[in-house]
Design a protein around this motif. Sequence first.
Motif, PDB file in Angstrom:
ATOM      1  N   ALA A 205       4.203  17.164 -11.142  1.00 50.14           N
ATOM      2  CA  ALA A 205       3.130  16.512 -11.897  1.00 50.14           C
ATOM      3  C   ALA A 205       3.417  15.040 -12.148  1.00 50.14           C
ATOM      4  CB  ALA A 205       2.914  17.238 -13.225  1.00 50.14           C
ATOM      5  N   ASP A 206       4.699  14.663 -12.240  1.00 53.45           N
ATOM      6  CA  ASP A 206       5.062  13.301 -12.630  1.00 53.45           C
ATOM      7  C   ASP A 206       5.306  12.362 -11.460  1.00 53.45           C
ATOM      8  OD1 ASP A 206       4.910  14.153 -15.224  1.00 53.45           O
ATOM      9  OD2 ASP A 206       7.067  14.454 -15.470  1.00 53.45           O
ATOM     10  N   ARG A 207       5.375  12.869 -10.230  1.00 47.89           N
ATOM     11  CA  ARG A 207       5.882  12.049  -9.128  1.00 47.89           C
ATOM     12  C   ARG A 207       4.790  11.680  -8.129  1.00 47.89           C
ATOM     13  NH1 ARG A 207      11.231  14.180  -7.053  1.00 47.89           N
ATOM     14  NH2 ARG A 207      11.793  13.214  -9.029  1.00 47.89           N
ATOM     15  N   PHE A 208       4.959  10.485  -7.556  1.00 47.06           N
ATOM     16  CA  PHE A 208       4.110  10.039  -6.455  1.00 47.06           C
ATOM     17  C   PHE A 208       4.994   9.384  -5.403  1.00 47.06           C
ATOM     18  CE2 PHE A 208       1.578   7.187  -3.975  1.00 47.06           C
ATOM     19  CZ  PHE A 208       0.376   7.845  -3.826  1.00 47.06           C
TER      20      PHE A 208
ATOM     21  N   GLY B 175       0.808  -1.210   0.000  1.00 41.11           N
ATOM     22  CA  GLY B 175       0.000   0.000   0.000  1.00 41.11           C
ATOM     23  C   GLY B 175       0.843   1.262   0.000  1.00 41.11           C
ATOM     24  N   TYR B 176       0.172   2.383  -0.190  1.00 35.57           N
ATOM     25  CA  TYR B 176       0.848   3.677  -0.227  1.00 35.57           C
ATOM     26  C   TYR B 176       1.018   4.229   1.188  1.00 35.57           C
ATOM     27  CZ  TYR B 176      -0.246   3.743  -5.217  1.00 35.57           C
ATOM     28  OH  TYR B 176      -0.335   3.442  -6.552  1.00 35.57           O
TER      29      TYR B 176
ATOM     30  N   ASN C 250      14.679   6.875  -9.282  1.00 34.01           N
ATOM     31  CA  ASN C 250      14.133   7.607  -8.138  1.00 34.01           C
ATOM     32  C   ASN C 250      14.921   7.320  -6.867  1.00 34.01           C
ATOM     33  OD1 ASN C 250      12.140   8.963  -9.531  1.00 34.01           O
ATOM     34  ND2 ASN C 250      10.571   7.429  -9.131  1.00 34.01           N
ATOM     35  N   SER C 251      15.411   6.089  -6.718  1.00 30.73           N
ATOM     36  CA  SER C 251      16.229   5.769  -5.548  1.00 30.73           C
ATOM     37  C   SER C 251      17.506   6.597  -5.536  1.00 30.73           C
ATOM     38  CB  SER C 251      16.570   4.279  -5.527  1.00 30.73           C
ATOM     39  OG  SER C 251      15.405   3.493  -5.395  1.00 30.73           O
ATOM     40  N   LEU C 252      18.115   6.761  -6.705  1.00 38.32           N
ATOM     41  CA  LEU C 252      19.332   7.566  -6.781  1.00 38.32           C
ATOM     42  C   LEU C 252      19.061   9.028  -6.448  1.00 38.32           C
ATOM     43  CD1 LEU C 252      21.194   6.143  -9.904  1.00 38.32           C
ATOM     44  CD2 LEU C 252      21.736   5.822  -7.498  1.00 38.32           C
ATOM     45  N   VAL C 253      17.886   9.522  -6.863  1.00 36.34           N
ATOM     46  CA  VAL C 253      17.536  10.909  -6.527  1.00 36.34           C
ATOM     47  C   VAL C 253      17.386  11.060  -5.019  1.00 36.34           C
ATOM     48  CG1 VAL C 253      15.752  12.678  -6.763  1.00 36.34           C
ATOM     49  CG2 VAL C 253      16.483  11.386  -8.756  1.00 36.34           C
ATOM     50  N   MET C 254      16.838  10.040  -4.347  1.00 38.22           N
ATOM     51  CA  MET C 254      16.733  10.096  -2.888  1.00 38.22           C
ATOM     52  C   MET C 254      18.106  10.052  -2.233  1.00 38.22           C
ATOM     53  SD  MET C 254      13.638   7.459  -2.048  1.00 38.22           S
ATOM     54  CE  MET C 254      12.439   7.059  -3.307  1.00 38.22           C
ATOM     55  N   ILE C 255      19.005   9.206  -2.779  1.00 40.46           N
ATOM     56  CA  ILE C 255      20.329   9.040  -2.183  1.00 40.46           C
ATOM     57  C   ILE C 255      21.209  10.243  -2.471  1.00 40.46           C
ATOM     58  CG2 ILE C 255      22.424   7.639  -2.227  1.00 40.46           C
ATOM     59  CD1 ILE C 255      20.567   5.258  -3.010  1.00 40.46           C
TER      60      ILE C 255
ATOM     61  N   SER D  65      -1.435  13.799  -4.265  1.00 34.12           N
ATOM     62  CA  SER D  65      -1.088  12.382  -4.126  1.00 34.12           C
ATOM     63  C   SER D  65      -2.343  11.527  -4.038  1.00 34.12           C
ATOM     64  CB  SER D  65      -0.213  12.166  -2.883  1.00 34.12           C
ATOM     65  OG  SER D  65       1.012  12.855  -2.988  1.00 34.12           O
ATOM     66  N   PHE D  66      -3.319  11.967  -3.258  1.00 37.66           N
ATOM     67  CA  PHE D  66      -4.562  11.209  -3.116  1.00 37.66           C
ATOM     68  C   PHE D  66      -5.302  11.138  -4.449  1.00 37.66           C
ATOM     69  CE2 PHE D  66      -8.882  10.352  -1.569  1.00 37.66           C
ATOM     70  CZ  PHE D  66      -8.630   9.354  -0.640  1.00 37.66           C
ATOM     71  N   ARG D  67      -5.289  12.232  -5.193  1.00 40.64           N
ATOM     72  CA  ARG D  67      -5.967  12.255  -6.487  1.00 40.64           C
ATOM     73  C   ARG D  67      -5.303  11.309  -7.479  1.00 40.64           C
ATOM     74  NH1 ARG D  67      -4.331  14.711 -10.692  1.00 40.64           N
ATOM     75  NH2 ARG D  67      -2.916  16.052  -9.510  1.00 40.64           N
ATOM     76  N   LYS D  68      -3.970  11.215  -7.434  1.00 41.34           N
ATOM     77  CA  LYS D  68      -3.253  10.395  -8.414  1.00 41.34           C
ATOM     78  C   LYS D  68      -3.535   8.902  -8.259  1.00 41.34           C
ATOM     79  CE  LYS D  68       0.604  13.472  -9.492  1.00 41.34           C
ATOM     80  NZ  LYS D  68       2.070  13.628  -9.577  1.00 41.34           N
ATOM     81  N   VAL D  69      -3.966   8.477  -7.075  1.00 42.43           N
ATOM     82  CA  VAL D  69      -4.307   7.067  -6.897  1.00 42.43           C
ATOM     83  C   VAL D  69      -5.412   6.660  -7.867  1.00 42.43           C
ATOM     84  CG1 VAL D  69      -5.202   5.357  -5.263  1.00 42.43           C
ATOM     85  CG2 VAL D  69      -3.605   7.110  -4.482  1.00 42.43           C
ATOM     86  N   PHE D  70      -6.287   7.594  -8.203  1.00 42.11           N
ATOM     87  CA  PHE D  70      -7.461   7.283  -9.021  1.00 42.11           C
ATOM     88  C   PHE D  70      -7.309   7.722 -10.475  1.00 42.11           C
ATOM     89  CE2 PHE D  70      -8.711   7.992  -4.600  1.00 42.11           C
ATOM     90  CZ  PHE D  70      -9.289   6.774  -4.314  1.00 42.11           C
TER      91      PHE D  70
END
Length: 677
Positions: A612-615, A284-285, A528-533, A300-305
């Motif tokens: 706009a592109d990320r969740f 889950g999210y 995305n993992s590299l962007v976090m690191i 984020s909530f809107r993007k689920v749907f």
Amino acid sequence: CKQQNGFPPHYAEHITETNLPAELLPACTTLEYILPQSACAPPVFLLVLDISMIEEELEQAKDSLQQSLAMMPQNALVGFVTFGAMCYVHQLDAGTELPKSIAFRGSKEYTTQQVAYQLGLQKNDPRGGSLGSAAARQFLLPVSDCEFTLNSLLDDLARDNWPQEGPAGIRRPQLCTGTALNVALALLESVCTNASARIMLVTGGPCNVGPGMVVGEERAETIRSHLDLQKDRPNARYTRKSLSYYTGLASRAVAAGFSMDIFACSLDQVGLHEMRVMSEKTGGYMVMSDSFSMHVFKDSFRKVFDCDAAGYLQLGFNAQLEVFTSRDVKCSGAVGCLASLGKQSPCVAEQEVGVGGTCRWVVGSLDRSSTLAFYFDVQGQQDASGGHRPKHSFVQFQTVYLHPSCRKRIRVTTVTQPYANLAMSDVATGFDQEAAAAILARYAVNKCETEDPDDVQKWVDRCLVKLVARFCKHSKDNPASFALAPEFALFPQFVYHLRRSCFLKVFNASPDETAFYRTTLLREGTLNSLVMIQPAMLKYSFEEGPPQPVQLDAESMKADVILLLDSFFQVVIWRGEMIQAWYDAGYQEQEEYANFRQLLQAPVEDAKQILADRFPVPRYIQTSSGGSQARFVTAKVNPSRTHNNTGAPPGTADLVLTDDVSLKVFMEHLIKSAVQS
């Protein structure tokens, strides 16, 4: 494997030398099949809303829920549960004029059978026990049948005003989050086991009543911190019991094939540290923000749907993933948001990594960015039968999941990898340092659950030293002779930033923040993992035209530039001292300075594209040199210029106030360790 699988008979009508099926094309490593005669029920969304939060926050949360109803497919089933001091399961059928709800005491722990009995959903009762039954249709209805009723219910929904003892303000609002989740799970277990179902928790405070409570009612009692957990202080006394409780809920959800989402918005902690296991085991999210009015939650909530061009949700439900390997490869385990199904086979390795000891896992929910990391153990030079090891290994992943189109699908990915020679001279050409950094980060985060983060950091250091010492070129005990191939050159830099990241460091972070960061890392892919690191940083200036990527270094923080920092969780626009002075003077509003206005607007447009592109949607921050929120930049950059660099030449770059070692010092120590005899 050692066996061939034949094609279906109808393939023979179309196969020619020039018209081969996709299964025989080397480029098609992944194929997806729609299984015939495998219809399933439409998706089920059970909304669980906290109504003890302040009025302003409750209105924002209700607004997002109403927007989601308009975006859901009309055939999707929806249910509604609210909770404060008590838990209420709302009836959505329009058979009565007055809305009705079934109440459950917040301080009591209910069994699944007790909840089903109170809701009239006993499996031996002809009225209940399935989605289509009359009793189930009181609480779970298609959106097309209950949208008006649920919207009216949300419009009239008021804050929970359960009376509290003592003067106002000294007690927290009573919140029975654990009971509400238990009741919601029991409802779904009674009517739609192994269906496409998800429980979506929307909460604004910590559970302080009944099972799963993480803090007491008195505001004078602060919620636990990392130090409290380490020293087992009195305000951490709820943690062990609540972890056990939420783990039990997660295990029930895994057995039924459900996913559990957590959307938490509060300026204080809400208990994500304890509830994390529910999202992590079920796929889950987890979304964390300061307020329900912020775009982090709303978008984020809107993007689920969000739906695709065909009108289907971009989700998969109740997925079961199985790994098959050739005899020379064993699967040690997987790290990600998944749970074990405990299936044994010859391809299961003895040594476990993450969720191991099985070749089949379950993931309650999948989306386009869901990523799992698998770890394999390569056997010796001879296979189990005593023969010589083959030149290639084979691994196949089979994922069966329920598609929102109400059909079951199977996705098959088959890969083959050649073995390196004994000298391992050809490993460098095939080494993917970006993927290696992401894999190492996941493994380290997984180890942090059972080991001290400081010990995990030392383990990461040892892994790096071993790798560099094995593949670098050097003369013994001569650091000046050190040379590293381009295929490995960036890996030490990734590890340096991983050591400083919020994944291994818990200083200046709450347990909830750490849980959120680590769970998100376990969901995302390599990029995305590299962007976090190691966050990405772009520079905007008059001299260099289009935006240029720059080093994540304090030297890049100059007075005459604008920086856009993307750390995945935050997107920060940082203005240098000179740029900020021009902005405060209002030059961007004058026609003769149109180029300055364009320079200010360029990073804003790029930031909008990232949002706009990320969740989950990252937090958007605008700051300047010396501003309070400039800390989001200074905490991430390499501290090459600090208050300790007394010999640093004067310049326009900002100083970073930290005692952390710089990347240069880190590399010097790494090289010294790698070349020593």
